[in-house]
Scaffold this motif. Structure first.
Motif: not given
Length: 556
Positions: A82-86, A123-132, A134-141
């Protein structure tokens, strides 16, 4: 006159980057599960400096490369997957300078370095997922079903157990094929493609020789995310194409990554962790314009029986030959029950399986500790468990690797007293390595170990086995040295030879391999000069007596 066969120990030879182009076609690659390999700072968790300090063990073992499990910045909800920063090293494992030092030191020791990349989820702590936004365009909602969206969007299940969807405060749902802390990325978004290309370049520029691609079969989902209509979906993985795994669209991603790898010098490689329902589907991942290797889990899961082994070997070689790729063999890793336990709890059988694997054409992967003959730890207390599958009521990674006794075999007498009691979860294969000493943590580090080590491992340490010609460690060292010294043994052809019932026999350039899968002695005409044997065998005149559950290499 009866003579006991002895196995000479070949001279050790150098390995690694100096071997030239296409090194990966017959390489032996050693998997380091970083948190359990060696601890340099006494916190009980392995780290990159610990790996660096123990590189002499790998060089002496005779492997060509090391594969490192994720050491990136992570909340560690799933052992670093669960990677927060690659682009950052988690402080638990060190820092970026430690990674650079390890890569340089490995290269100086003649070892190539492969690192894990985790592209299916973050990870759900990745900056992308922490930004509501960004999250809804880069993850599957998706919106939920039911009158008020209170039901998951479909019937997909997490590999770790339970639904593959979690509802947010906004009322919609996000997909996680693994733990809720591991949201799946949306690979229909070009930003995801661009980010991972940049991540690969970052590590290639630092000098890594390739990537093991986690869940390489999982990034693309079927259009519309259709229901499966079947419970216990983890048991279906590797048996059929599923709407979330082994979709044809993943191959376009791998082709893009192959072009990126080819743009660097030094034969950088991509290795697919891909679960496919057949050898033919698996071979699609290693076509000439895709990845270089794919783990052969069909071989890992094969029963200890002549028909099963011959079938999976034939199918694997035929499938990879059809696309001009080498076959990649594996018996154990950090996600499955160690093969000493899985093959009926028999160390004899595990040693024989290893010699069989190392005699086959292609490349082979070793998992840390198998060179010591380590069994699965089956009695870990619940309070020390860390595998998320354990807490979610799943069946372990993909539901695979359950112990088996094999067909037409006698019960094993060594190893765990009750191997069938293993639960299939993954903590038991991740217990830290024993290096030396009489008591835990057996030289793992100056402190304790994050999972408890068995009190009876003192005889299995690296120090205890070094120099003992009957030890599993010295068997591995001899086998790898012989494999290197015999031209064409790793990559090339093989042909089956006549053999008694229960015995596999095949020839390679300069070598005949015989494998007795039965639990009793078998006689056959003396085939040649013995080179290496997994168990003591005898020559009685012109007859060779093969012990039960053994493998012998013969010079021909």
């Amino acid at each position: 006159m009866t003579q006991e066969l002895t196995s000479p120990t070949p001279a050790r030879q150098s390995s690694g980057p100096g071997r030239g182009p296409r090194w990966w076609r017959d390489a032996v690659i050693y998997q380091v599960y970083v948190r359990s390999f060696a601890d340099s700072d006494g916190d009980g968790v392995g780290d990159l400096r610990g790996v660096c300090e123990r590189l002499p063990h790998l060089k002496d073992l005779g492997v060509d490369a090391v594969w490192l499990t994720p050491f990136y910045a992570s909340p560690q909800a799933d052992g670093g997957y669960d990677v927060a920063d690659y682009r950052a090293v988690d402080p638990l494992f060190g820092d970026l300078q430690d990674a650079d030092d390890l890569i340089r030191s490995a290269h100086e020791a003649g070892l190539r370095v492969i690192v894990d990349i985790v592209p299916n989820h973050t990870s759900d702590q990745h900056p992308w997922f922490q930004d509501p936004d960004l999250a809804r365009t880069r993850y599957i909602f998706r919106p939920g079903k039911g009158a008020n969206g209170e039901l998951p969007p479909n019937d997909w299940e997490s590999v770790f157990g339970g639904p593959a969807w979690t509802r947010t405060d906004r009322g919609d749902w996000y997909l996680h094929l693994f733990a809720p802390e591991q949201p799946d990325l949306d690979w229909d978004n070009p930003d995801v493609h661009a980010e991972f290309a940049a991540i690969l370049r970052f590590w290639l520029d630092l000098g890594v020789d390739g990537f093991r691609i986690d869940v390489a079969h999982g990034m693309v989902k079927a259009p519309g995310l259709p229901d499966i209509g079947h419970g216990q979906q983890a048991k279906l993985i590797g048996t059929q194409v599923l709407p979330f795994f082994d979709q044809d669209g993943v191959h376009a991603i791998h082709r893009t990554w192959r072009r990126l790898l080819d743009s660097y010098d030094g034969d950088r490689i991509g290795v697919a962790e891909a679960w496919a329902p057949s050898a033919e589907r698996l071979a699609l991942y290693v076509r000439p314009d895709e990845l270089h290797q794919a783990f052969n889990f069909q071989f890992l899961n094969a029963d200890w029986h002549v028909d099963a082994l011959r079938s999976v070997i034939d199918d694997s070689l035929a499938a990879t030959a059809s696309v001009g790729a080498p076959t990649t063999w594996v018996l154990s890793n950090h996600d499955v029950v160690r093969h000493t336990t899985r093959l009926g709890g028999s160390l004899d059988r595990a040693r024989a399986a290893t010699l069989l694997m190392l005699a086959l054409p292609g490349s082979a992967y070793l998992y840390q500790g198998e060179e010591l003959g380590l069994p699965e730890v089956t009695d870990l207390p619940d309070e020390v468990r860390q595998d998320p599958a354990f807490f979610r009521g799943g069946q372990g990674e993909f539901g695979i690797g359950a112990p088996r006794s094999g067909a037409d075999t006698e019960p094993a007498t060594d190893g765990p007293a009750d191997p069938s009691g293993q639960d299939g979860f993954r903590d038991g294969c991740r217990v830290p390595l024993p290096w030396s000493g009489e008591h835990p943590p057996y030289g793992f580090g100056p402190g304790g170990s994050w999972l408890p080590q068995p009190a009876d491992w003192r005889a299995l340490t690296v120090a205890a086995q070094t120099g003992d010609p009957n030890s599993t460690l010295e068997l591995y060292r001899s086998a790898l040295a012989l494999r290197r010294s015999l031209p064409g043994l790793g990559d090339g052809g093989m042909s089956w030879q006549p053999a008694p019932e229960g015995v596999l026999a095949f020839s390679r350039p300069g070598l005949l391999c015989t494998v007795n899968t039965l639990g009793r002695d078998v006689e056959l005409p003396l085939p040649g000069q013995p080179l290496l044997s997994s168990a003591p065998a005898r020559i009685d005149g012109g007859t060779a007596v093969l012990p039960g559950d053994s493998c012998i290499w013969w010079a021909i």
